[in-house]
Design a protein around this motif. Structure first.
Motif, PDB file in Angstrom:
ATOM      1  N   MET A 192      39.829  39.812  38.458  1.00 23.38           N
ATOM      2  CA  MET A 192      38.878  38.956  39.171  1.00 23.38           C
ATOM      3  C   MET A 192      37.428  39.182  38.758  1.00 23.38           C
ATOM      4  SD  MET A 192      40.372  38.490  43.012  1.00 23.38           S
ATOM      5  CE  MET A 192      41.874  37.550  43.299  1.00 23.38           C
ATOM      6  N   VAL A 243      44.082  33.266  45.507  1.00 19.62           N
ATOM      7  CA  VAL A 243      44.114  32.442  44.300  1.00 19.62           C
ATOM      8  C   VAL A 243      44.690  31.081  44.666  1.00 19.62           C
ATOM      9  CG1 VAL A 243      44.944  32.237  41.916  1.00 19.62           C
ATOM     10  CG2 VAL A 243      44.439  34.503  42.875  1.00 19.62           C
ATOM     11  N   LEU A 272      40.787  33.623  37.481  1.00 15.41           N
ATOM     12  CA  LEU A 272      41.455  34.863  37.107  1.00 15.41           C
ATOM     13  C   LEU A 272      41.400  35.086  35.608  1.00 15.41           C
ATOM     14  CD1 LEU A 272      44.835  35.005  39.081  1.00 15.41           C
ATOM     15  CD2 LEU A 272      42.796  36.398  39.478  1.00 15.41           C
TER      16      LEU A 272
END
Length: 307
Positions: A192, A243, A272
């Protein structure tokens, strides 16, 4: 019960999810039914280079595949799947690890038995393959990886050997195996933040986070993991970040996370960092579970790291 080798191909017509389900035709039903409650080893042949044996799991039950006449599903016991630390080739010193694939001269057979997608595996061969893929001293290897100790201490630590099945069910061992695979998959970078941080001794500071916790039927598959910094791991587990359903965009709970904090901690792209091998990308179902059961629903009770 009996142990098996199960052939898995990523591009197969059979819809396998190795940590959840194995899809197979009726011709193998008797053998797979015999293995219910026991362990199996996954094997994948790769034309570009032998991947070989790559994981273990335990079969929980067998059911007919809905809407597919003549097909069946072996359901994998939750929490049993464990990828090997290193893939194990089919041949060792030119000889097969399975006696069933070995000719009278000790060399590999060709033809029928080699092509079987489901093969019975004697206990000794199962133990040998697992020991090659998941070494007895894996925890010790990780412990001294960046902090070497004198040889005498190492010999003392290795005097006690745990049986194969005890290691496969022992949480501390599985945690080490999971951590090594997930961090390696992301080249020791936080998925991240994109940062690769190491301490003064060279130890990577990135952690391995389960997307769906093991205690909530998550697996130790790399596809159920993310390499995250300590702060982002804390935020992920507490539902402050997740996510999106595109499996790329990082979601932030803006009513709990100040904008300047998110800006400092996350990649500028807001997505990501993908793993080096696309096969290790987070599974959409695991990410969906996290969005629906964790994201925005857990209020942290301890102080936030940035406060």
């Amino acid at each position: 019960m009996v142990k098996l080798v199960l052939l898995h191909k990523a591009d197969s017509i059979y819809e396998d999810e190795p940590d959840r389900v194995y899809d197979f035709p009726r011709s193998y039903l008797k053998a797979v039914n015999e293995a219910v409650g026991d362990w199996i080893v996954y094997y994948e042949p790769v034309k570009a280079g032998p991947r070989g044996y790559f994981a273990v799991a335990k079969i929980a039950q067998v059911i007919p595949k809905p809407g597919a006449e003549g097909r069946f599903l072996a359901l994998i016991a939750p929490g049993s799947y464990l990828p090997f630390d290193s893939d194990v080739p089919r041949l060792l010193n030119g000889r097969p690890l399975e006696q069933a694939l070995t000719g009278p001269d000790g060399l590999p057979r060709s033809g029928g038995s080699v092509q079987l997608a489901v093969r019975r595996l004697p206990e000794a061969e199962f133990a040998r393959i697992v020991n090659l893929g998941l070494p007895q001293d894996l925890e010790w290897q990780e412990q001294v990886r960046y902090d070497p100790v004198p040889a005498g201490m190492q010999e003392e630590a290795l005097t006690f050997e745990r049986p194969v099945l005890e290691r496969l069910t022992r949480r501390p061992y599985r945690d080490v195996a999971f951590r090594r695979k997930v961090r390696e998959a992301y080249d020791y970078r936080c998925a991240m933040s994109g940062l690769r941080l190491r301490n003064g001794g060279g130890r990577p500071e990135v952690q391995a986070a389960h997307i769906r916790p093991v205690e909530r039927d998550g697996s130790d598959s790399v596809r159920n993991g993310l390499a995250l910094s300590g702060t982002l791991h804390w935020m992920f587990d507490r539902g402050l970040i997740s996510v999106a359903d595109d499996c790329r965009t990082i979601l932030v709970s803006h009513n709990k996370v100040p904008g300047d904090v998110a800006h400092r901690l996350l990649r500028s792209e807001g997505t990501l960092l993908p793993p080096q091998d696309p096969r290790n990308a987070p599974h959409p179902e695991n990410l969906r579970w996290h969005r629906e059961h964790v994201f925005g629903q857990v209020m942290p009770t301890d102080p936030a790291p940035w406060e």
